[in-house]
Design a protein around this motif. Structure first.
Motif, PDB file in Angstrom:
ATOM      1  N   HIS A   1       0.837  -1.200   0.000  1.00 22.13           N
ATOM      2  CA  HIS A   1       0.000   0.000   0.000  1.00 22.13           C
ATOM      3  C   HIS A   1       0.875   1.255   0.000  1.00 22.13           C
ATOM      4  O   HIS A   1       1.275   1.738   1.062  1.00 22.13           O
ATOM      5  CB  HIS A   1      -0.923   0.011   1.224  1.00 22.13           C
ATOM      6  CG  HIS A   1      -1.896  -1.116   1.247  1.00 22.13           C
ATOM      7  ND1 HIS A   1      -3.062  -1.100   0.509  1.00 22.13           N
ATOM      8  CD2 HIS A   1      -1.870  -2.307   1.884  1.00 22.13           C
ATOM      9  CE1 HIS A   1      -3.717  -2.221   0.703  1.00 22.13           C
ATOM     10  NE2 HIS A   1      -3.010  -2.976   1.536  1.00 22.13           N
ATOM     11  N   PRO A   2       1.195   1.777  -1.191  1.00 22.36           N
ATOM     12  CA  PRO A   2       2.001   3.001  -1.263  1.00 22.36           C
ATOM     13  C   PRO A   2       1.408   4.107  -0.397  1.00 22.36           C
ATOM     14  O   PRO A   2       0.188   4.253  -0.310  1.00 22.36           O
ATOM     15  CB  PRO A   2       1.944   3.376  -2.745  1.00 22.36           C
ATOM     16  CG  PRO A   2       1.661   2.088  -3.444  1.00 22.36           C
ATOM     17  CD  PRO A   2       0.768   1.313  -2.501  1.00 22.36           C
TER      18      PRO A   2
ATOM     19  N   LEU B   1       5.058   1.613   6.333  1.00 23.21           N
ATOM     20  CA  LEU B   1       6.044   0.581   6.000  1.00 23.21           C
ATOM     21  C   LEU B   1       6.437   0.634   4.526  1.00 23.21           C
ATOM     22  O   LEU B   1       7.610   0.491   4.191  1.00 23.21           O
ATOM     23  CB  LEU B   1       5.514  -0.803   6.366  1.00 23.21           C
ATOM     24  CG  LEU B   1       6.571  -1.846   6.648  1.00 23.21           C
ATOM     25  CD1 LEU B   1       7.569  -1.386   7.681  1.00 23.21           C
ATOM     26  CD2 LEU B   1       5.928  -3.141   7.080  1.00 23.21           C
ATOM     27  N   ALA B   2       5.484   0.868   3.656  1.00 25.03           N
ATOM     28  CA  ALA B   2       5.796   0.995   2.233  1.00 25.03           C
ATOM     29  C   ALA B   2       6.733   2.181   2.001  1.00 25.03           C
ATOM     30  O   ALA B   2       7.656   2.098   1.180  1.00 25.03           O
ATOM     31  CB  ALA B   2       4.518   1.156   1.423  1.00 25.03           C
TER      32      ALA B   2
ATOM     33  N   LEU C   1       8.915   3.371   4.200  1.00 27.72           N
ATOM     34  CA  LEU C   1      10.237   2.985   4.693  1.00 27.72           C
ATOM     35  C   LEU C   1      11.017   2.216   3.636  1.00 27.72           C
ATOM     36  O   LEU C   1      12.209   2.465   3.422  1.00 27.72           O
ATOM     37  CB  LEU C   1      10.117   2.132   5.960  1.00 27.72           C
ATOM     38  CG  LEU C   1       9.774   2.836   7.245  1.00 27.72           C
ATOM     39  CD1 LEU C   1       9.508   1.806   8.357  1.00 27.72           C
ATOM     40  CD2 LEU C   1      10.862   3.777   7.654  1.00 27.72           C
ATOM     41  N   ILE C   2      10.339   1.300   2.963  1.00 27.42           N
ATOM     42  CA  ILE C   2      10.981   0.520   1.906  1.00 27.42           C
ATOM     43  C   ILE C   2      11.369   1.429   0.742  1.00 27.42           C
ATOM     44  O   ILE C   2      12.484   1.356   0.217  1.00 27.42           O
ATOM     45  CB  ILE C   2      10.062  -0.614   1.413  1.00 27.42           C
ATOM     46  CG1 ILE C   2       9.779  -1.602   2.538  1.00 27.42           C
ATOM     47  CG2 ILE C   2      10.647  -1.319   0.198  1.00 27.42           C
ATOM     48  CD1 ILE C   2      10.989  -2.369   3.034  1.00 27.42           C
ATOM     49  N   ARG C   3      10.466   2.306   0.333  1.00 28.28           N
ATOM     50  CA  ARG C   3      10.760   3.228  -0.764  1.00 28.28           C
ATOM     51  C   ARG C   3      11.964   4.092  -0.428  1.00 28.28           C
ATOM     52  O   ARG C   3      12.877   4.258  -1.246  1.00 28.28           O
ATOM     53  CB  ARG C   3       9.547   4.120  -1.071  1.00 28.28           C
ATOM     54  CG  ARG C   3       9.767   5.051  -2.267  1.00 28.28           C
ATOM     55  CD  ARG C   3       8.627   6.047  -2.436  1.00 28.28           C
ATOM     56  NE  ARG C   3       8.371   6.851  -1.247  1.00 28.28           N
ATOM     57  CZ  ARG C   3       9.111   7.915  -0.886  1.00 28.28           C
ATOM     58  NH1 ARG C   3      10.138   8.292  -1.593  1.00 28.28           N
ATOM     59  NH2 ARG C   3       8.803   8.580   0.209  1.00 28.28           N
ATOM     60  N   ASP C   4      11.999   4.637   0.773  1.00 28.46           N
ATOM     61  CA  ASP C   4      13.125   5.467   1.187  1.00 28.46           C
ATOM     62  C   ASP C   4      14.433   4.685   1.183  1.00 28.46           C
ATOM     63  O   ASP C   4      15.475   5.208   0.783  1.00 28.46           O
ATOM     64  CB  ASP C   4      12.870   6.063   2.576  1.00 28.46           C
ATOM     65  CG  ASP C   4      11.752   7.083   2.593  1.00 28.46           C
ATOM     66  OD1 ASP C   4      11.327   7.551   1.500  1.00 28.46           O
ATOM     67  OD2 ASP C   4      11.287   7.419   3.698  1.00 28.46           O
ATOM     68  N   ALA C   5      14.388   3.438   1.625  1.00 23.97           N
ATOM     69  CA  ALA C   5      15.604   2.617   1.653  1.00 23.97           C
ATOM     70  C   ALA C   5      16.127   2.363   0.243  1.00 23.97           C
ATOM     71  O   ALA C   5      17.336   2.406   0.001  1.00 23.97           O
ATOM     72  CB  ALA C   5      15.327   1.288   2.368  1.00 23.97           C
ATOM     73  N   VAL C   6      15.230   2.120  -0.695  1.00 22.39           N
ATOM     74  CA  VAL C   6      15.629   1.872  -2.081  1.00 22.39           C
ATOM     75  C   VAL C   6      16.242   3.139  -2.685  1.00 22.39           C
ATOM     76  O   VAL C   6      17.212   3.063  -3.432  1.00 22.39           O
ATOM     77  CB  VAL C   6      14.425   1.376  -2.911  1.00 22.39           C
ATOM     78  CG1 VAL C   6      14.744   1.356  -4.393  1.00 22.39           C
ATOM     79  CG2 VAL C   6      14.004  -0.007  -2.433  1.00 22.39           C
ATOM     80  N   GLU C   7      15.698   4.278  -2.341  1.00 29.74           N
ATOM     81  CA  GLU C   7      16.192   5.541  -2.895  1.00 29.74           C
ATOM     82  C   GLU C   7      17.515   5.990  -2.295  1.00 29.74           C
ATOM     83  O   GLU C   7      18.174   6.844  -2.869  1.00 29.74           O
ATOM     84  CB  GLU C   7      15.137   6.633  -2.723  1.00 29.74           C
ATOM     85  CG  GLU C   7      13.929   6.409  -3.604  1.00 29.74           C
ATOM     86  CD  GLU C   7      12.866   7.474  -3.438  1.00 29.74           C
ATOM     87  OE1 GLU C   7      12.986   8.327  -2.529  1.00 29.74           O
ATOM     88  OE2 GLU C   7      11.902   7.451  -4.215  1.00 29.74           O
ATOM     89  N   ARG C   8      17.912   5.424  -1.182  1.00 28.32           N
ATOM     90  CA  ARG C   8      19.194   5.821  -0.561  1.00 28.32           C
ATOM     91  C   ARG C   8      20.313   5.338  -1.373  1.00 28.32           C
ATOM     92  O   ARG C   8      20.970   4.773  -1.803  1.00 28.32           O
ATOM     93  CB  ARG C   8      19.314   5.254   0.845  1.00 28.32           C
ATOM     94  CG  ARG C   8      18.449   5.971   1.824  1.00 28.32           C
ATOM     95  CD  ARG C   8      18.707   5.474   3.226  1.00 28.32           C
ATOM     96  NE  ARG C   8      17.457   5.605   3.951  1.00 28.32           N
ATOM     97  CZ  ARG C   8      17.065   4.790   4.902  1.00 28.32           C
ATOM     98  NH1 ARG C   8      17.781   3.794   5.276  1.00 28.32           N
ATOM     99  NH2 ARG C   8      15.926   4.992   5.510  1.00 28.32           N
TER     100      ARG C   8
END
Length: 76
Positions: free
Chosen positions: A61-62, A66-67, A69-76
């Protein structure tokens, strides 16, 4: 394994559902301690109203915590 030295990059997110049983909370606490001991950047989050199954569903669920957090981690 808890005795392994964690990589310092990327930062870690430890997420445990508030509705979890004590062993889940203790595991999160123990890993928080390991990361702290090795001075690894991390954040520990207790997700209100969730358990380990509902947390997995949240990933789909964008815009939800939690979604994101995952998006931010990928963008780092």
């Amino acid at each position: 394994p808890f005795e392994a030295v964690p990589s310092a990059n990327p930062p870690y997110e430890i997420v445990v559902g508030h509705k979890e049983t004590e062993p889940f909370h203790l595991q999160a606490q123990d890993y928080d301690y390991v990361l702290e001991r090795h001075r690894v950047s991390h954040e520990r989050i207790t997700a209100a109203g969730h358990d380990h199954m509902s947390l997995v569903r949240e990933l789909g669920h964008p815009g939800r915590q939690l979604a994101e957090l995952i998006r931010d981690a990928v963008e780092r």
